[in-house]
Design an enzyme around this catalytic site. Structure first.
Site, mmCIF file in Angstrom:
data_model
loop_
_atom_site.group_PDB
_atom_site.id
_atom_site.type_symbol
_atom_site.label_atom_id
_atom_site.label_comp_id
_atom_site.label_asym_id
_atom_site.label_seq_id
_atom_site.Cartn_x
_atom_site.Cartn_y
_atom_site.Cartn_z
ATOM 1 N N ARG A 90 -9.593 -2.649 -11.787
ATOM 2 C CA ARG A 90 -8.380 -1.775 -11.648
ATOM 3 C C ARG A 90 -8.560 -0.706 -10.305
ATOM 4 O O ARG A 90 -7.791 -0.054 -9.879
ATOM 5 C CB ARG A 90 -8.399 -0.753 -12.668
ATOM 6 C CG ARG A 90 -9.711 0.188 -13.149
ATOM 7 C CD ARG A 90 -9.785 0.851 -14.227
ATOM 8 N NE ARG A 90 -9.317 2.223 -14.106
ATOM 9 C CZ ARG A 90 -9.660 3.268 -15.016
ATOM 10 N NH1 ARG A 90 -9.958 2.850 -16.248
ATOM 11 N NH2 ARG A 90 -9.130 4.295 -14.904
ATOM 12 N N CYS A 111 -2.320 7.076 -23.702
ATOM 13 C CA CYS A 111 -2.781 7.996 -22.846
ATOM 14 C C CYS A 111 -3.057 7.586 -21.454
ATOM 15 O O CYS A 111 -3.785 8.217 -20.693
ATOM 16 C CB CYS A 111 -3.988 8.592 -23.368
ATOM 17 S SG CYS A 111 -5.656 7.928 -23.514
ATOM 18 N N ASN A 117 -4.678 1.883 -18.557
ATOM 19 C CA ASN A 117 -5.527 1.710 -17.262
ATOM 20 C C ASN A 117 -6.441 0.864 -17.608
ATOM 21 O O ASN A 117 -6.300 -0.474 -16.928
ATOM 22 C CB ASN A 117 -6.062 2.821 -16.754
ATOM 23 C CG ASN A 117 -5.255 4.004 -16.701
ATOM 24 O OD1 ASN A 117 -3.961 3.896 -16.690
ATOM 25 N ND2 ASN A 117 -5.797 5.304 -16.688
ATOM 26 N N ARG A 147 -12.522 12.908 -25.879
ATOM 27 C CA ARG A 147 -13.121 11.710 -25.693
ATOM 28 C C ARG A 147 -14.642 11.804 -25.357
ATOM 29 O O ARG A 147 -14.985 12.579 -24.319
ATOM 30 C CB ARG A 147 -12.468 10.765 -24.474
ATOM 31 C CG ARG A 147 -12.956 9.493 -24.617
ATOM 32 C CD ARG A 147 -12.349 8.945 -23.434
ATOM 33 N NE ARG A 147 -12.669 9.174 -21.905
ATOM 34 C CZ ARG A 147 -12.090 8.561 -20.912
ATOM 35 N NH1 ARG A 147 -11.143 7.717 -21.074
ATOM 36 N NH2 ARG A 147 -12.439 9.130 -19.827
ATOM 37 N N HIS A 205 0.924 -1.106 0.044
ATOM 38 C CA HIS A 205 -0.053 -0.040 0.046
ATOM 39 C C HIS A 205 0.835 1.221 0.038
ATOM 40 O O HIS A 205 0.550 2.320 -0.642
ATOM 41 C CB HIS A 205 -0.829 -0.046 1.235
ATOM 42 C CG HIS A 205 -2.006 -1.036 1.180
ATOM 43 N ND1 HIS A 205 -2.741 -1.271 0.052
ATOM 44 C CD2 HIS A 205 -2.428 -1.874 2.055
ATOM 45 C CE1 HIS A 205 -3.595 -2.179 0.173
ATOM 46 N NE2 HIS A 205 -3.226 -2.583 1.442
#
Ligand code: PEP
Ligand code: MG
Length: 568
Positions: free
Chosen positions: A456, A493, A445, A333, A198
């Site tokens: 994720r 990106c 991602n 986007r 963490h």
């Protein structure tokens, strides 16, 4: 650059650098550590053992509530996830039940009982090794919080200091890591914790230089002294000389600026663009010298509302951003709703797996009018702008979707339209997708989440959600190769573009632009300027051939002394 060899006789600690950057400051340790309650501390036979045992569940409940409340207050999803995970440990009956048994059966004091019960759970986790072993700090954190409640002390936490400091600790309890303020903590050094802990995740998310697994750090780096932390090299110099500080800070994180033109040392051009989420962040990106916007997330005007924004509202928002980047490129986007970005007016029935559900471009199936209005708004704002407007759709997974999106854009006069590559299927189909799309932007991602089948937003799966995973790099490689020969650019990106060493690998894989948070532009540009294209390609080959994310990262870092010299 190794300051320790040449510029100081003071001790150096070496660990694993998990977040690059240089920091110099005074050392502070975490306050009020909870010490072990003396063994054998027992209640008297006449005491109310049941009532004492009950205090444990009450204390654990209060700790859980505090953590949940902190989770509700935070806006950062990684922090929230972490606090929620720690709250779950506090809510888990295993620890509480076995501590209560020790009170009622063996008459241990509640604090001693909690200590012993936590030790048993930690031993079991350590025996399991790997990911579980790294979670023992979560258990110790909950243990200390419960004991603090039982003994009427303040919860262990961050030191209160008047100036920003270097935080040194055996490990950071996750709930403390989650509340770190990057304006106060210059760097983090821990004896324990691993690269997937963490501490490492939070340090990275907050951009705090950090060195973990630095043996004897707390014993050597005593409060009151000063330290120079190199979060890339993984070194910490105690009481550094002025020369050492000056030398290392010359290449330091804080001083670096981006001059608005990305590329490698031998002149291979790589556009360095910014990811933005609203007009205010567009201004920050422009101030940071971004060559343009590589990802303009438009969710900001849809979130926290019961109904979609009107055409005019959207035009106004988009026009502000286009105006900020006059004369430059802006890749906007279309709405990416669903999964981690739910919208009340876009929820059509319950989905068991929202990340695999109607999200991103797929919302055209249930609410086609939203895309139509948004494209109309983009077209209207673009007409009045002098920037180069590119439009892309998130979560494309088939060639047909790419074609339909491009056609929808054309209807609105938006002739430079493309797709995000966020699913393995799209990454493997770029040869056909690029017959329609004018460009592609790889969203690492989501691509990582879908390639690794790991949510994720789950901190507990962070080591899977790592863009250094060779499987992810191989998909990026396939996507770039699929587009070769079409003359249509493929950029990145996702967060991966912001990591200097990984940026070198991505350029070696053949991506032509990198878009990132504006804060990272200067570091990434410095990294690229330090290597030539052949070196990037060599790094890409090494990373593609690795057997794990850790090995890919290590083998590339070991071969990139150029970055170590820049403290990146
Ligand atoms: C991505 O998935 O990498 C991306 C850039 O999009 P988002 O993070 O907004 O899903
Ligand atoms: Mg995405």
């Amino acid at each position: 650059m190794n300051v320790t060899d040449t510029h100081s006789t003071e001790p150096t600690i070496t660990g694993i650098g998990v977040c690059p950057g240089i920091a110099y400051g005074r050392i502070f340790h975490l306050t009020q550590p909870i010490t072990e309650p003396a063994p054998g501390m027992r209640l008297g036979p006449r005491e109310d053992h049941r009532a004492q045992a009950k205090r444990i569940s009450e204390a654990a409940g209060a700790v859980r509530e505090e953590l949940e409340e902190a989770a509700r207050r935070t806006r950062n999803h990684q922090t929230r996830d972490l606090l929620e995970a720690t709250a779950l440990i506090a809510a888990d009956p295993t620890l509480v039940n076995s501590a209560q048994d020790a009170v009622t059966n063996d008459y241990l004091t509640p604090e001693r009982a909690v200590w012993e019960a936590a030790a048993t759970v930690c031993t079991q986790f350590k025996a399991l090794g790997g990911y579980f072993a790294e979670r023992t700090s979560d258990i110790s954190d909950v243990r200390d919080r419960i004991i603090a409640k039982l003994t009427d002390r303040l919860a262990p936490g961050l030191p209160i200091a008047e100036e920003p400091y270097i935080l040194v600790a055996p490990d950071l309890p996750p709930s403390v890591a989650a509340t770190l303020d990057e304006r106060l903590v210059l760097a983090i050094v821990t004896d324990g914790a691993g690269p997937t802990s963490h501490t490492a995740i939070i340090a990275n998310a907050k951009g705090i230089p950090a060195v973990v697994a630095a043996e004897n750090a707390t014993a050597t780096l005593t409060p009151g002294g000063t330290a120079l932390v190199n979060g890339a090299a993984g070194t910490v110099l105690l009481n550094p000389s002025r020369d050492a500080i000056a030398l290392l800070q010359r290449g330091a994180h804080t001083r670096r600026v981006f001059h608005g033109h990305g590329g490698t040392a031998d002149g291979h051009r790589v556009q360095l663009l910014a990811n933005i989420g609203d007009p205010a962040s567009a201004r920050e990106a422009a101030a940071a010298g971004a060559e343009g916007v590589g990802l303009f997330r438009t969710e900001f005007c849809f979130l926290d509302r019961k109904t979609p924004p009107s055409l005019d509202e959207q035009v106004d928002h988009y026009a502000l951003v286009f105006h900020t980047f006059s004369g430059r490129k802006v890749v906007i986007r279309t709405l990416d709703s669903g999964a981690d970005k739910p919208l009340p007016f876009m929820t059509f029935g319950h989905e068991e797996n929202p990340a695999l559900g109607v999200r991103g471009y797929r919302s055209v199936r249930t609410a086609p009018e939203l895309l139509e209005t948004q494209l109309q708004a983009i077209a209207l704002a673009a007409q009045a702008a002098t920037c180069d407007v590119w439009v892309m759709a998130p979560m494309i997974s088939t060639v047909d979707e790419a074609q339909a999106f491009v056609q929808a854009c054309e209807k609105h006069g938006l002739n430079h339209s493309g797709v995000m590559i966020e699913t393995p299927s799209a990454a493997l189909m770029t040869d056909h997708i690029m017959e329609h799309a004018h460009f592609a932007s790889i969203g690492t991602n989501d691509l990582t989440q879908y390639a690794m089948a790991a949510d994720r937003v789950l901190g507990s799966l962070a080591e899977l959600n790592d863009p250094w995973q060779p499987a992810v790099l191989r998909l990026i490689d396939a996507a770039v190769r699929g587009a070769q020969g079409t003359d249509r650019p493929v950029g990145v990106c996702g967060e991966a573009a912001a990591q200097p060493a990984l940026a070198v690998v991505l350029v070696g894989l053949g991506v032509s632009s990198l878009s990132m948070s504006p804060r990272s532009l200067a570091d990434v540009s410095a990294a690229l300027a330090a290597v030539d294209l052949a070196k990037c390609q060599e790094m890409a080959r090494l990373a593609l051939g690795a057997r794990s994310a850790g090995q890919a990262r290590q083998v590339v870092r070991d071969s990139l002394s150029e970055l170590t010299a820049l403290a990146l």
